[in-house]
Write a protein that holds these residues in place. Sequence first.
Motif, PDB file in Angstrom:
ATOM      1  N   GLU A   1       0.803  -1.232   0.000  1.00  0.00           N
ATOM      2  CA  GLU A   1       0.000   0.000   0.000  1.00  0.00           C
ATOM      3  C   GLU A   1       0.832   1.277   0.000  1.00  0.00           C
ATOM      4  OE1 GLU A   1      -2.891  -0.036   3.133  1.00  0.00           O
ATOM      5  OE2 GLU A   1      -3.537  -2.063   2.681  1.00  0.00           O
ATOM      6  N   PRO A   2       1.563   1.629  -1.026  1.00  0.00           N
ATOM      7  CA  PRO A   2       1.722   0.957  -2.328  1.00  0.00           C
ATOM      8  C   PRO A   2       2.707  -0.205  -2.247  1.00  0.00           C
ATOM      9  CG  PRO A   2       3.018   2.958  -2.270  1.00  0.00           C
ATOM     10  CD  PRO A   2       2.241   2.930  -0.989  1.00  0.00           C
ATOM     11  N   ASN A   3       2.536  -1.160  -3.142  1.00  0.00           N
ATOM     12  CA  ASN A   3       3.361  -2.359  -3.142  1.00  0.00           C
ATOM     13  C   ASN A   3       4.816  -2.054  -3.494  1.00  0.00           C
ATOM     14  OD1 ASN A   3       1.190  -4.035  -2.465  1.00  0.00           O
ATOM     15  ND2 ASN A   3       0.627  -4.338  -4.610  1.00  0.00           N
ATOM     16  N   PHE A   4       5.699  -2.879  -2.962  1.00  0.00           N
ATOM     17  CA  PHE A   4       7.128  -2.697  -3.202  1.00  0.00           C
ATOM     18  C   PHE A   4       7.464  -2.901  -4.681  1.00  0.00           C
ATOM     19  CE2 PHE A   4      11.435  -4.360  -3.679  1.00  0.00           C
ATOM     20  CZ  PHE A   4      12.167  -3.352  -3.045  1.00  0.00           C
ATOM     21  N   SER A   5       8.372  -2.057  -5.187  1.00  0.00           N
ATOM     22  CA  SER A   5       8.796  -2.161  -6.579  1.00  0.00           C
ATOM     23  C   SER A   5      10.317  -2.091  -6.660  1.00  0.00           C
ATOM     24  CB  SER A   5       8.175  -1.023  -7.408  1.00  0.00           C
ATOM     25  OG  SER A   5       8.809  -0.913  -8.668  1.00  0.00           O
ATOM     26  N   TYR A   6      10.943  -3.181  -7.115  1.00  0.00           N
ATOM     27  CA  TYR A   6      12.393  -3.163  -7.342  1.00  0.00           C
ATOM     28  C   TYR A   6      12.747  -2.099  -8.374  1.00  0.00           C
ATOM     29  CZ  TYR A   6      13.534  -7.484  -4.779  1.00  0.00           C
ATOM     30  OH  TYR A   6      13.758  -8.417  -3.806  1.00  0.00           O
ATOM     31  N   ASN A   7      11.891  -1.976  -9.385  1.00  0.00           N
ATOM     32  CA  ASN A   7      12.159  -1.036 -10.469  1.00  0.00           C
ATOM     33  C   ASN A   7      12.200   0.393  -9.951  1.00  0.00           C
ATOM     34  OD1 ASN A   7      11.202   0.822 -12.840  1.00  0.00           O
ATOM     35  ND2 ASN A   7      11.884  -1.066 -13.839  1.00  0.00           N
ATOM     36  N   LEU A   8      11.220   0.776  -9.135  1.00  0.00           N
ATOM     37  CA  LEU A   8      11.170   2.139  -8.607  1.00  0.00           C
ATOM     38  C   LEU A   8      12.327   2.407  -7.657  1.00  0.00           C
ATOM     39  CD1 LEU A   8       9.704   4.820  -8.484  1.00  0.00           C
ATOM     40  CD2 LEU A   8       8.221   3.871  -6.708  1.00  0.00           C
TER      41      LEU A   8
END
Length: 293
Positions: free
Chosen positions: A84-91
């Motif tokens: 919430e927001p979900n984890f993002s390797y890219n970000l």
Amino acid sequence: MKGQIRKALSGFYYVQSEEVLYQTRARGNFRNRKITPLVGDEVVFESTSLTDGYLLEILPRHNELVRPSVANVDQGVIVASLVEPNFSYNLLDRFLVTLEYKEIEPIIYLSKTDLTDETETLQEIVEKYQKIGYTVIAATEDEKAVRELERLFPERLTVFMGQSGAGKSTLLNRIVPGLELETAEISESLGRGKHTTRHVELIPIAEGLVADTPGFSSIDFLDIEARELPKQFPEFVAASSECRFRECMHVNEPQCEVKKQVKAGEIAATRYENYVQFLEEIENRRPVYRKKK
């Protein structure tokens, strides 16, 4: 007089000099010379009173960020939410590349760990980035994590970065009770938070300065050239001395040590995949034509 811009709001620049805060404006020739003062700038100014001053000169900057608009940053805390927001390797890697390029020391703070049971995923993230050499703080014990982060503040200018709703303002409110920075509600339809921090201000915390800044969900690499990108991945830099070609881009070249280590699991596949995507974005972006001065 000399001082530092601590806040910028509605065309006024608030300059701290010897424990005194002065309200100033930029001289008209700043606009003609296309000079924009930034929070964090060391400046020369004149003032006849606390509310009537003018900036005369911006001293040389060590670095500057556009989003957020801050200069002379020492370290950046990337607040990355697990849910919430979900984890993002890219970000996360986008933020890391941006900080590396600006020569700003990154600190990764993993928030909202209490809202997920994915302990293996959390441990994987921590180990992956600690192996590279990054400082990673996981908020598994809130008070302990906050104190660990606070110990990094003295005599440094710190910027908080991260996706909207990741918990930057909430974290700062925990560090400084009574600060009462506005926090965001998560938009369920978009999966991201609303912008809540509307101006940049340097807040004295733990013998250092901290800027709370607007969160955002994407970063475009507008300044980084393709040849510079591999240098923003520390593990690539460490491996590249063994590559066959000196300026190896780690994509199509034979005898590439980076690709070899990715295949062996010594360099994280997520990092390499994001690198290839970032490189493609940079190579395919439209050229920016700047007007001649």
